[in-house]
Motif scaffolding. Sequence first.
Motif, PDB file in Angstrom:
ATOM      1  N   MET A   1      -6.779  19.956  25.335  1.00  0.00           N
ATOM      2  CA  MET A   1      -6.461  21.079  24.085  1.00  0.00           C
ATOM      3  C   MET A   1      -5.451  20.516  23.116  1.00  0.00           C
ATOM      4  O   MET A   1      -4.713  20.666  23.637  1.00  0.00           O
ATOM      5  CB  MET A   1      -6.429  22.106  25.276  1.00  0.00           C
ATOM      6  CG  MET A   1      -7.647  22.450  26.092  1.00  0.00           C
ATOM      7  SD  MET A   1      -8.765  23.193  24.896  1.00  0.00           S
ATOM      8  CE  MET A   1      -8.191  24.435  23.989  1.00  0.00           C
ATOM      9  N   GLY A   2      -5.406  21.153  22.469  1.00  0.00           N
ATOM     10  CA  GLY A   2      -4.099  21.665  21.476  1.00  0.00           C
ATOM     11  C   GLY A   2      -3.781  22.783  20.920  1.00  0.00           C
ATOM     12  O   GLY A   2      -4.308  24.151  20.754  1.00  0.00           O
ATOM     13  N   TRP A   3      -2.203  22.636  21.202  1.00  0.00           N
ATOM     14  CA  TRP A   3      -1.641  23.892  19.714  1.00  0.00           C
ATOM     15  C   TRP A   3      -1.295  23.954  18.108  1.00  0.00           C
ATOM     16  O   TRP A   3      -1.191  22.661  18.357  1.00  0.00           O
ATOM     17  CB  TRP A   3      -0.601  24.890  20.665  1.00  0.00           C
ATOM     18  CG  TRP A   3      -0.706  25.711  21.783  1.00  0.00           C
ATOM     19  CD1 TRP A   3      -0.410  25.075  23.041  1.00  0.00           C
ATOM     20  CD2 TRP A   3      -1.498  26.919  21.486  1.00  0.00           C
ATOM     21  NE1 TRP A   3      -0.974  26.286  23.781  1.00  0.00           N
ATOM     22  CE2 TRP A   3      -1.154  27.902  22.828  1.00  0.00           C
ATOM     23  CE3 TRP A   3      -1.511  27.939  20.368  1.00  0.00           C
ATOM     24  CZ2 TRP A   3      -1.781  28.942  23.385  1.00  0.00           C
ATOM     25  CZ3 TRP A   3      -1.664  29.223  20.869  1.00  0.00           C
ATOM     26  CH2 TRP A   3      -1.475  29.587  22.133  1.00  0.00           C
TER      27      TRP A   3
ATOM     28  N   VAL B   1       1.282  21.417  16.841  1.00  0.00           N
ATOM     29  CA  VAL B   1       2.135  21.553  16.808  1.00  0.00           C
ATOM     30  C   VAL B   1       2.102  20.643  18.397  1.00  0.00           C
ATOM     31  O   VAL B   1       3.097  19.886  18.351  1.00  0.00           O
ATOM     32  CB  VAL B   1       2.592  23.310  17.310  1.00  0.00           C
ATOM     33  CG1 VAL B   1       3.682  23.030  18.488  1.00  0.00           C
ATOM     34  CG2 VAL B   1       2.614  23.950  16.434  1.00  0.00           C
ATOM     35  N   ALA B   2       1.347  20.692  19.520  1.00  0.00           N
ATOM     36  CA  ALA B   2       0.993  20.087  20.828  1.00  0.00           C
ATOM     37  C   ALA B   2       0.054  20.082  21.449  1.00  0.00           C
ATOM     38  O   ALA B   2      -1.260  19.991  20.394  1.00  0.00           O
ATOM     39  CB  ALA B   2       2.345  21.267  21.825  1.00  0.00           C
ATOM     40  N   SER B   3      -0.267  19.015  21.928  1.00  0.00           N
ATOM     41  CA  SER B   3      -1.427  18.728  22.880  1.00  0.00           C
ATOM     42  C   SER B   3      -1.136  18.117  24.215  1.00  0.00           C
ATOM     43  O   SER B   3      -0.251  18.131  24.378  1.00  0.00           O
ATOM     44  CB  SER B   3      -2.625  17.222  22.249  1.00  0.00           C
ATOM     45  OG  SER B   3      -1.457  16.007  21.914  1.00  0.00           O
TER      46      SER B   3
ATOM     47  N   THR C   1      -1.121  15.697  30.525  1.00  0.00           N
ATOM     48  CA  THR C   1      -0.256  14.713  29.689  1.00  0.00           C
ATOM     49  C   THR C   1      -0.163  15.251  28.045  1.00  0.00           C
ATOM     50  O   THR C   1      -1.246  15.418  27.572  1.00  0.00           O
ATOM     51  CB  THR C   1      -0.155  13.471  29.463  1.00  0.00           C
ATOM     52  OG1 THR C   1      -1.253  12.523  31.241  1.00  0.00           O
ATOM     53  CG2 THR C   1       0.224  12.773  28.648  1.00  0.00           C
ATOM     54  N   PRO C   2       1.249  15.498  28.212  1.00  0.00           N
ATOM     55  CA  PRO C   2       1.555  16.639  26.944  1.00  0.00           C
ATOM     56  C   PRO C   2       1.918  15.248  25.255  1.00  0.00           C
ATOM     57  O   PRO C   2       3.017  14.586  26.213  1.00  0.00           O
ATOM     58  CB  PRO C   2       3.159  17.670  27.020  1.00  0.00           C
ATOM     59  CG  PRO C   2       3.954  16.521  28.631  1.00  0.00           C
ATOM     60  CD  PRO C   2       2.077  15.668  28.696  1.00  0.00           C
TER      61      PRO C   2
ATOM     62  N   LYS D   1       9.556  18.975  19.922  1.00  0.00           N
ATOM     63  CA  LYS D   1       9.823  18.112  20.859  1.00  0.00           C
ATOM     64  C   LYS D   1      11.138  18.963  21.384  1.00  0.00           C
ATOM     65  O   LYS D   1      12.487  19.144  20.579  1.00  0.00           O
ATOM     66  CB  LYS D   1      10.544  17.203  20.112  1.00  0.00           C
ATOM     67  CG  LYS D   1       8.820  16.060  21.271  1.00  0.00           C
ATOM     68  CD  LYS D   1       9.517  14.506  20.360  1.00  0.00           C
ATOM     69  CE  LYS D   1       8.170  13.805  20.012  1.00  0.00           C
ATOM     70  NZ  LYS D   1       8.607  12.297  19.240  1.00  0.00           N
ATOM     71  N   GLY D   2      11.406  19.513  22.758  1.00  0.00           N
ATOM     72  CA  GLY D   2      12.647  19.476  23.088  1.00  0.00           C
ATOM     73  C   GLY D   2      12.970  21.407  23.715  1.00  0.00           C
ATOM     74  O   GLY D   2      13.894  21.477  23.832  1.00  0.00           O
ATOM     75  N   ARG D   3      11.799  21.665  22.266  1.00  0.00           N
ATOM     76  CA  ARG D   3      11.872  23.505  22.202  1.00  0.00           C
ATOM     77  C   ARG D   3      11.078  23.810  23.053  1.00  0.00           C
ATOM     78  O   ARG D   3      11.171  24.756  23.152  1.00  0.00           O
ATOM     79  CB  ARG D   3      11.933  23.959  20.688  1.00  0.00           C
ATOM     80  CG  ARG D   3      13.724  23.151  19.826  1.00  0.00           C
ATOM     81  CD  ARG D   3      13.936  24.491  18.883  1.00  0.00           C
ATOM     82  NE  ARG D   3      12.222  23.829  18.034  1.00  0.00           N
ATOM     83  CZ  ARG D   3      12.026  24.256  17.349  1.00  0.00           C
ATOM     84  NH1 ARG D   3      12.113  26.041  18.099  1.00  0.00           N
ATOM     85  NH2 ARG D   3      10.549  23.993  16.655  1.00  0.00           N
ATOM     86  N   PHE D   4       9.168  23.679  22.973  1.00  0.00           N
ATOM     87  CA  PHE D   4       8.365  23.619  22.981  1.00  0.00           C
ATOM     88  C   PHE D   4       7.324  23.431  24.214  1.00  0.00           C
ATOM     89  O   PHE D   4       7.966  21.713  24.657  1.00  0.00           O
ATOM     90  CB  PHE D   4       6.982  23.513  21.632  1.00  0.00           C
ATOM     91  CG  PHE D   4       7.265  24.493  20.844  1.00  0.00           C
ATOM     92  CD1 PHE D   4       8.060  25.481  20.866  1.00  0.00           C
ATOM     93  CD2 PHE D   4       6.815  24.684  19.958  1.00  0.00           C
ATOM     94  CE1 PHE D   4       8.041  26.097  19.778  1.00  0.00           C
ATOM     95  CE2 PHE D   4       7.188  25.324  18.800  1.00  0.00           C
ATOM     96  CZ  PHE D   4       8.137  26.042  18.811  1.00  0.00           C
ATOM     97  N   THR D   5       7.106  23.513  25.471  1.00  0.00           N
ATOM     98  CA  THR D   5       6.568  23.256  26.251  1.00  0.00           C
ATOM     99  C   THR D   5       4.941  23.343  25.980  1.00  0.00           C
ATOM    100  O   THR D   5       4.870  24.594  26.512  1.00  0.00           O
ATOM    101  CB  THR D   5       7.366  23.715  27.579  1.00  0.00           C
ATOM    102  OG1 THR D   5       8.498  23.268  28.364  1.00  0.00           O
ATOM    103  CG2 THR D   5       6.689  22.559  28.895  1.00  0.00           C
ATOM    104  N   ILE D   6       3.690  22.702  26.602  1.00  0.00           N
ATOM    105  CA  ILE D   6       2.056  22.882  26.242  1.00  0.00           C
ATOM    106  C   ILE D   6       2.050  22.379  27.460  1.00  0.00           C
ATOM    107  O   ILE D   6       2.294  21.923  28.891  1.00  0.00           O
ATOM    108  CB  ILE D   6       1.519  22.164  25.598  1.00  0.00           C
ATOM    109  CG1 ILE D   6      -0.406  23.273  25.314  1.00  0.00           C
ATOM    110  CG2 ILE D   6       1.204  20.776  25.938  1.00  0.00           C
ATOM    111  CD1 ILE D   6      -1.107  22.097  24.428  1.00  0.00           C
TER     112      ILE D   6
END
Length: 118
Positions: free
Chosen positions: A34-36, A48-50, A56-57, A64-69
């Motif tokens: 999945m991705g955001w 933004v993130a996957s 595994t993100p 990086k360093g601010r968001f967590t998926i």
Amino acid sequence: QVRLVESGGGLVQPGGSLKLSCAVSGTIFSINAMGWYRQAPGKQRELVASITSRSTPTYTDSAKGRFTISRDNAKNTVYLQMNSLKPEDTAVYYCNIRDSLGTTFAPWGQGTQVTVSS
């Protein structure tokens, strides 16, 4: 048919936090990466993130360093925890199923608006 429903956006001050959710139906969620993504006014939609099916993100430099998926396969939901938000994070945020080449596979949902402003 696959359906994606994003939620959790809102108005937040710089430095604040939000947690976005994306509920997925119509597919076997646990096997999908999945991705955001986000799309700011006048700009193209960007990743933004996957997260892989094994959780595994991967993050773009802006996240990086601010968001967590993360994901909860029992709830068919993927999350994006966003901390230390900046005005440049203002955008409509979307999720989608994706492969390792970046191809997305589901119709885009309505997204959820995130506005970072004082």
